[in-house]
Enzyme design. Sequence first.
Site, short mmCIF file in Angstrom:
data_model
loop_
_atom_site.label_atom_id
_atom_site.label_comp_id
_atom_site.label_asym_id
_atom_site.label_seq_id
_atom_site.Cartn_x
_atom_site.Cartn_y
_atom_site.Cartn_z
N HIS A 1 2.16 4.92 3.40
CA HIS A 1 1.00 4.74 4.65
C HIS A 1 1.09 3.54 5.10
O HIS A 1 1.37 2.71 4.21
CB HIS A 1 -0.22 5.67 4.10
CG HIS A 1 -0.70 4.84 3.63
ND1 HIS A 1 -1.28 5.25 2.17
CD2 HIS A 1 -1.71 3.86 3.45
CE1 HIS A 1 -2.32 4.77 1.54
NE2 HIS A 1 -2.34 3.70 2.47
P1 TYD Z 1 -4.42 7.30 -0.82
O1 TYD Z 1 -5.68 6.18 0.02
O2 TYD Z 1 -4.57 8.84 0.66
O3 TYD Z 1 -4.43 6.76 -1.14
P2 TYD Z 1 -2.93 6.97 -1.74
O4 TYD Z 1 -2.10 6.94 -0.31
O5 TYD Z 1 -1.71 6.01 -2.90
O6 TYD Z 1 -1.91 8.70 -2.55
O7 TYD Z 1 -6.09 7.82 -1.34
C1 TYD Z 1 -5.96 9.41 -1.65
C2 TYD Z 1 -7.68 10.34 -2.14
O8 TYD Z 1 -8.69 9.28 -2.38
C3 TYD Z 1 -7.12 10.42 -0.19
O9 TYD Z 1 -8.11 11.56 -0.28
C4 TYD Z 1 -8.48 9.47 0.13
C5 TYD Z 1 -9.10 8.89 -0.82
N1 TYD Z 1 -10.12 7.68 -0.83
C6 TYD Z 1 -11.60 7.67 -0.68
O10 TYD Z 1 -12.20 8.27 -0.67
N2 TYD Z 1 -11.58 6.46 -0.87
C7 TYD Z 1 -11.37 5.11 -0.71
O11 TYD Z 1 -11.53 4.07 -0.60
C8 TYD Z 1 -9.59 5.84 -1.16
C9 TYD Z 1 -8.36 4.00 -1.26
C10 TYD Z 1 -9.17 6.31 -1.35
#
Ligand code: TYD
Length: 141
Positions: free
Chosen positions: A51
């Site tokens: 992303h």
């Molecule tokens: P995400 O940033 O989508 O991780 P990746 O892209 O590496 O898979 O985060 C995964 C999940 O965690 C998403 O549902 C949102 C949650 N999240 C939070 O609630 N707070 C945060 O600070 C982060 C980074 C993620």
Amino acid sequence: MNTSSFVKLIEIKNLGDARGDLVSFESNKSIPFQIKRVYSLLNTIHSRGYHAHKELKQVLVCLSGKCTVILDNGFTKESVVLDSFNKGLLIEAMTWREMHEFSKDCVLLVLASEHYNEDDYIRDYQTFIKLVSNAQNTYAV
Ligand code: TYD
């Protein structure tokens, strides 16, 4: 051909001594923004990221182990190995990122300029490419 890198690395000083290592992160000092959120990726067994963010800036520091980060500004892709707590990777807004090849012991610390906000994410690669291309056309003279 322009071969300059858009990867921005920050040297994190080791303030340790004979007792062990010590690293410190300060808003608007070693970290070039106000830190509003800190999170960590641990025990990662699968590539993640995929992303970009509209506004968010982040600094990634591998406190233990290693991983590989692919950065893509819409025009160029670069690969960075994070394998030392001395190395911070600054990821600016509008940069597609993927994290791969996490070692078992990888502890990735992420310092972020904003609170968590799902609306700031761009999770579709084609949408990301369109947005950076449109921005380029807008600013082109
Ligand atoms: P995400 O940033 O989508 O991780 P990746 O892209 O590496 O898979 O985060 C995964 C999940 O965690 C998403 O549902 C949102 C949650 N999240 C939070 O609630 N707070 C945060 O600070 C982060 C980074 C993620």
